[in-house]
Design a protein around this motif. Structure first.
Motif, PDB file in Angstrom:
ATOM      1  N   ILE A 153     -19.294 -36.041  31.178  1.00 39.81           N
ATOM      2  CA  ILE A 153     -19.654 -36.072  30.640  1.00 39.81           C
ATOM      3  C   ILE A 153     -19.550 -34.523  28.779  1.00 39.81           C
ATOM      4  CG2 ILE A 153     -17.916 -36.445  27.774  1.00 39.81           C
ATOM      5  CD1 ILE A 153     -17.462 -39.059  28.595  1.00 39.81           C
ATOM      6  N   GLY A 154     -20.794 -34.092  29.140  1.00 44.74           N
ATOM      7  CA  GLY A 154     -20.863 -32.971  28.526  1.00 44.74           C
ATOM      8  C   GLY A 154     -20.915 -32.401  29.756  1.00 44.74           C
ATOM      9  N   GLU A 155     -20.752 -32.231  31.052  1.00 45.63           N
ATOM     10  CA  GLU A 155     -20.634 -31.114  31.860  1.00 45.63           C
ATOM     11  C   GLU A 155     -18.901 -30.578  31.847  1.00 45.63           C
ATOM     12  OE1 GLU A 155     -22.033 -33.055  35.264  1.00 45.63           O
ATOM     13  OE2 GLU A 155     -23.950 -31.227  35.103  1.00 45.63           O
ATOM     14  N   LEU A 156     -17.801 -31.900  31.307  1.00 41.90           N
ATOM     15  CA  LEU A 156     -17.048 -31.962  30.769  1.00 41.90           C
ATOM     16  C   LEU A 156     -16.295 -30.774  29.791  1.00 41.90           C
ATOM     17  CD1 LEU A 156     -14.075 -32.047  31.730  1.00 41.90           C
ATOM     18  CD2 LEU A 156     -13.723 -34.638  30.617  1.00 41.90           C
ATOM     19  N   ALA A 157     -17.607 -31.328  28.730  1.00 43.09           N
ATOM     20  CA  ALA A 157     -16.970 -30.458  27.613  1.00 43.09           C
ATOM     21  C   ALA A 157     -17.431 -28.361  27.541  1.00 43.09           C
ATOM     22  CB  ALA A 157     -17.765 -31.104  26.184  1.00 43.09           C
ATOM     23  N   LYS A 158     -18.195 -28.353  28.531  1.00 45.87           N
ATOM     24  CA  LYS A 158     -18.560 -27.342  28.875  1.00 45.87           C
ATOM     25  C   LYS A 158     -17.665 -26.303  29.662  1.00 45.87           C
ATOM     26  CE  LYS A 158     -23.641 -27.556  28.904  1.00 45.87           C
ATOM     27  NZ  LYS A 158     -24.880 -27.966  30.265  1.00 45.87           N
ATOM     28  N   LEU A 159     -16.912 -27.590  30.496  1.00 46.28           N
ATOM     29  CA  LEU A 159     -15.892 -26.733  32.133  1.00 46.28           C
ATOM     30  C   LEU A 159     -14.449 -26.494  30.555  1.00 46.28           C
ATOM     31  CD1 LEU A 159     -15.713 -29.411  34.690  1.00 46.28           C
ATOM     32  CD2 LEU A 159     -16.459 -26.486  34.379  1.00 46.28           C
ATOM     33  N   ILE A 160     -14.183 -27.765  29.539  1.00 43.95           N
ATOM     34  CA  ILE A 160     -12.908 -27.025  27.916  1.00 43.95           C
ATOM     35  C   ILE A 160     -13.792 -26.766  27.779  1.00 43.95           C
ATOM     36  CG2 ILE A 160     -12.044 -28.519  26.900  1.00 43.95           C
ATOM     37  CD1 ILE A 160     -12.221 -30.880  27.677  1.00 43.95           C
ATOM     38  N   ASP A 161     -14.503 -25.894  27.421  1.00 41.16           N
ATOM     39  CA  ASP A 161     -14.728 -24.610  26.795  1.00 41.16           C
ATOM     40  C   ASP A 161     -14.799 -23.594  27.764  1.00 41.16           C
ATOM     41  OD1 ASP A 161     -16.047 -23.667  23.976  1.00 41.16           O
ATOM     42  OD2 ASP A 161     -17.431 -22.762  26.021  1.00 41.16           O
ATOM     43  N   ASN A 163     -12.296 -22.424  29.869  1.00 42.40           N
ATOM     44  CA  ASN A 163     -11.440 -22.567  30.422  1.00 42.40           C
ATOM     45  C   ASN A 163     -10.529 -22.102  29.141  1.00 42.40           C
ATOM     46  OD1 ASN A 163     -10.361 -23.241  32.880  1.00 42.40           O
ATOM     47  ND2 ASN A 163     -11.963 -24.513  32.614  1.00 42.40           N
ATOM     48  N   GLY A 164     -11.387 -21.248  27.795  1.00 38.77           N
ATOM     49  CA  GLY A 164     -10.275 -21.239  26.444  1.00 38.77           C
ATOM     50  C   GLY A 164     -10.438 -22.087  25.289  1.00 38.77           C
ATOM     51  N   TYR A 165     -10.802 -23.491  25.605  1.00 44.05           N
ATOM     52  CA  TYR A 165     -10.191 -24.545  24.448  1.00 44.05           C
ATOM     53  C   TYR A 165     -12.283 -24.607  23.766  1.00 44.05           C
ATOM     54  CZ  TYR A 165      -8.298 -27.914  21.461  1.00 44.05           C
ATOM     55  OH  TYR A 165      -7.743 -28.630  20.567  1.00 44.05           O
ATOM     56  N   PRO A 166     -12.116 -24.083  22.324  1.00 39.12           N
ATOM     57  CA  PRO A 166     -13.456 -24.709  22.197  1.00 39.12           C
ATOM     58  C   PRO A 166     -14.189 -26.083  22.015  1.00 39.12           C
ATOM     59  CG  PRO A 166     -12.502 -23.239  20.494  1.00 39.12           C
ATOM     60  CD  PRO A 166     -11.570 -23.508  21.449  1.00 39.12           C
ATOM     61  N   MET A 167     -14.710 -26.422  22.726  1.00 39.08           N
ATOM     62  CA  MET A 167     -15.408 -27.925  22.790  1.00 39.08           C
ATOM     63  C   MET A 167     -17.027 -28.097  23.032  1.00 39.08           C
ATOM     64  SD  MET A 167     -14.363 -30.658  23.116  1.00 39.08           S
ATOM     65  CE  MET A 167     -13.047 -30.648  22.783  1.00 39.08           C
ATOM     66  N   GLY A 168     -17.483 -29.314  21.903  1.00 37.78           N
ATOM     67  CA  GLY A 168     -19.157 -29.282  22.531  1.00 37.78           C
ATOM     68  C   GLY A 168     -18.798 -30.751  22.640  1.00 37.78           C
ATOM     69  N   GLU A 169     -20.201 -31.464  23.749  1.00 40.55           N
ATOM     70  CA  GLU A 169     -20.014 -32.095  23.788  1.00 40.55           C
ATOM     71  C   GLU A 169     -19.657 -33.254  22.787  1.00 40.55           C
ATOM     72  OE1 GLU A 169     -23.400 -35.446  26.696  1.00 40.55           O
ATOM     73  OE2 GLU A 169     -23.792 -32.743  25.403  1.00 40.55           O
ATOM     74  N   LEU A 172     -16.474 -33.478  22.353  1.00 41.25           N
ATOM     75  CA  LEU A 172     -15.359 -34.667  23.027  1.00 41.25           C
ATOM     76  C   LEU A 172     -15.696 -36.340  23.146  1.00 41.25           C
ATOM     77  CD1 LEU A 172     -13.560 -34.063  25.377  1.00 41.25           C
ATOM     78  CD2 LEU A 172     -15.386 -33.899  26.755  1.00 41.25           C
ATOM     79  N   PHE A 173     -17.001 -36.585  23.727  1.00 47.51           N
ATOM     80  CA  PHE A 173     -17.237 -37.763  23.151  1.00 47.51           C
ATOM     81  C   PHE A 173     -16.301 -38.958  21.974  1.00 47.51           C
ATOM     82  CE2 PHE A 173     -21.052 -37.475  25.314  1.00 47.51           C
ATOM     83  CZ  PHE A 173     -20.645 -39.204  26.930  1.00 47.51           C
ATOM     84  N   ARG A 174     -16.377 -37.670  20.599  1.00 47.88           N
ATOM     85  CA  ARG A 174     -15.435 -38.771  20.087  1.00 47.88           C
ATOM     86  C   ARG A 174     -14.076 -38.713  19.908  1.00 47.88           C
ATOM     87  NH1 ARG A 174     -16.847 -35.463  16.378  1.00 47.88           N
ATOM     88  NH2 ARG A 174     -16.006 -33.617  16.194  1.00 47.88           N
ATOM     89  N   TRP A 175     -13.648 -37.097  20.806  1.00 48.77           N
ATOM     90  CA  TRP A 175     -12.186 -37.320  20.041  1.00 48.77           C
ATOM     91  C   TRP A 175     -11.233 -38.021  21.590  1.00 48.77           C
ATOM     92  CZ3 TRP A 175      -8.758 -36.590  25.159  1.00 48.77           C
ATOM     93  CH2 TRP A 175      -7.242 -36.227  24.462  1.00 48.77           C
ATOM     94  N   LEU A 176     -12.902 -38.465  22.513  1.00 49.42           N
ATOM     95  CA  LEU A 176     -12.598 -39.226  23.558  1.00 49.42           C
ATOM     96  C   LEU A 176     -12.648 -41.127  23.274  1.00 49.42           C
ATOM     97  CD1 LEU A 176     -14.118 -38.076  26.316  1.00 49.42           C
ATOM     98  CD2 LEU A 176     -11.999 -38.088  25.893  1.00 49.42           C
ATOM     99  N   ARG A 177     -12.876 -41.168  22.432  1.00 49.92           N
ATOM    100  CA  ARG A 177     -12.820 -42.837  21.581  1.00 49.92           C
ATOM    101  C   ARG A 177     -12.368 -42.611  20.895  1.00 49.92           C
ATOM    102  NH1 ARG A 177     -18.657 -41.122  21.049  1.00 49.92           N
ATOM    103  NH2 ARG A 177     -18.528 -40.760  18.433  1.00 49.92           N
ATOM    104  N   GLU A 178     -11.551 -41.469  20.121  1.00 48.24           N
ATOM    105  CA  GLU A 178     -10.363 -41.564  18.934  1.00 48.24           C
ATOM    106  C   GLU A 178      -9.160 -42.131  19.626  1.00 48.24           C
ATOM    107  OE1 GLU A 178     -11.006 -37.801  16.243  1.00 48.24           O
ATOM    108  OE2 GLU A 178     -13.155 -39.206  15.814  1.00 48.24           O
ATOM    109  N   ASN A 179      -9.066 -41.236  20.690  1.00 47.66           N
ATOM    110  CA  ASN A 179      -7.642 -41.267  21.649  1.00 47.66           C
ATOM    111  C   ASN A 179      -8.216 -42.569  22.714  1.00 47.66           C
ATOM    112  OD1 ASN A 179      -5.995 -39.084  20.771  1.00 47.66           O
ATOM    113  ND2 ASN A 179      -7.870 -37.370  20.587  1.00 47.66           N
ATOM    114  N   GLY A 180      -8.992 -43.334  22.688  1.00 46.47           N
ATOM    115  CA  GLY A 180      -9.269 -44.774  23.353  1.00 46.47           C
ATOM    116  C   GLY A 180      -9.150 -44.327  24.993  1.00 46.47           C
TER     117      GLY A 180
END
Length: 244
Positions: A153-161, A163-169, A172-180
């Protein structure tokens, strides 16, 4: 002037177009056509039709008009003065030229050529903007779809970042929890919910680590599949576009 609406009338003109070309009121053009028909001119060159005229208070009003064949245009023009007759014939020639050139109108002056070039450049620039906006996601999708390995998931955060969307590990973990997507408590904390595993977005990698005293412990590591990487990167890019 009433709203002009083009019809598919086999290279001829509508009574609306004739009114526009000649500068006559549409009602007067309609009157002239009716007069010709009353005199016995063949109706096959004057097809009765209608168009929707917008009303000041909203809505539309159905208004009659005629679709004229090229022959009908010339019959009507024969009753007009030489100047109006010339305007109608010029317009017919323009339509014929467009037909021969596949609908493309050849510029008749330097200013028309400049305007056409400017419009073409605007179209090209707009297409380039759309391709540029879509390129990160398209490139990423093509690359990941061909990859067999999953990522953390940490590597996914880097990929998202990347590709233009600011994101950290952590974010991203927090967002994934909050969105189920990930569990929020107990043994299921940060573990993908079964629904999203079944969707092919995540997989669980089991391993073994040695603890104190040589005791072996089973570990479960959530990883994002290639399909999941495409899903989440494109999801965040879509969110970014909606926010603009």
């Amino acid at each position: 002037m009433e709203e002009i609406q083009k019809f598919n009338h086999q290279d001829g003109m509508t009574s609306l177009e004739i009114a526009e070309v000649t500068g006559k009121q549409h009602a007067h053009v309609m009157r002239d056509i009716r007069s010709l028909l009353e005199q016995g001119v063949s109706q096959s060159n004057f097809g009765l039709s209608s168009y929707q005229q917008p009303q000041p208070n909203g809505g539309y009003k159905e208004v009659p008009c005629y679709n004229l064949t090229p022959k009908g245009c010339l019959i009507l023009a024969s009753g007009y003065d030489p100047v109006l007759r010339e305007k109608i014939i010029n317009r017919l020639e323009e339509l014929e030229t467009q037909k021969r050139n596949g609908g493309f109108q050849i510029p008749q002056s330097f200013s028309e050529a400049l305007m056409l070039a400017a419009k073409q450049q605007e179209t090209i620039e707009e297409q380039e903007k759309r391709l540029t906006a879509a390129q990160p996601a398209l490139t990423f999708t093509a690359a990941v779809t061909g990859a067999a390995s999953s990522c953390l998931i940490g590597e996914l955060a880097k990929l998202i970042d990347q590709n233009g969307y600011p994101m950290g590990e952590r974010r991203l973990f927090r967002w994934l929890r909050e969105n189920g997507y990930l569990g929020t408590r107990g043994e299921r904390y940060n573990i993908p919910n079964q629904r999203y595993i079944d969707m092919g977005l995540f997989e669980l990698k089991k391993g073994v680590r040695t603890g104190s005293g040589g005791v072996l412990h089973t570990t479960i590591t959530p990883k994002v599949t290639g399909r999941g990487q495409v899903y989440f990167v494109n999801k965040f890019l879509s969110m970014m576009k909606e926010a603009i």
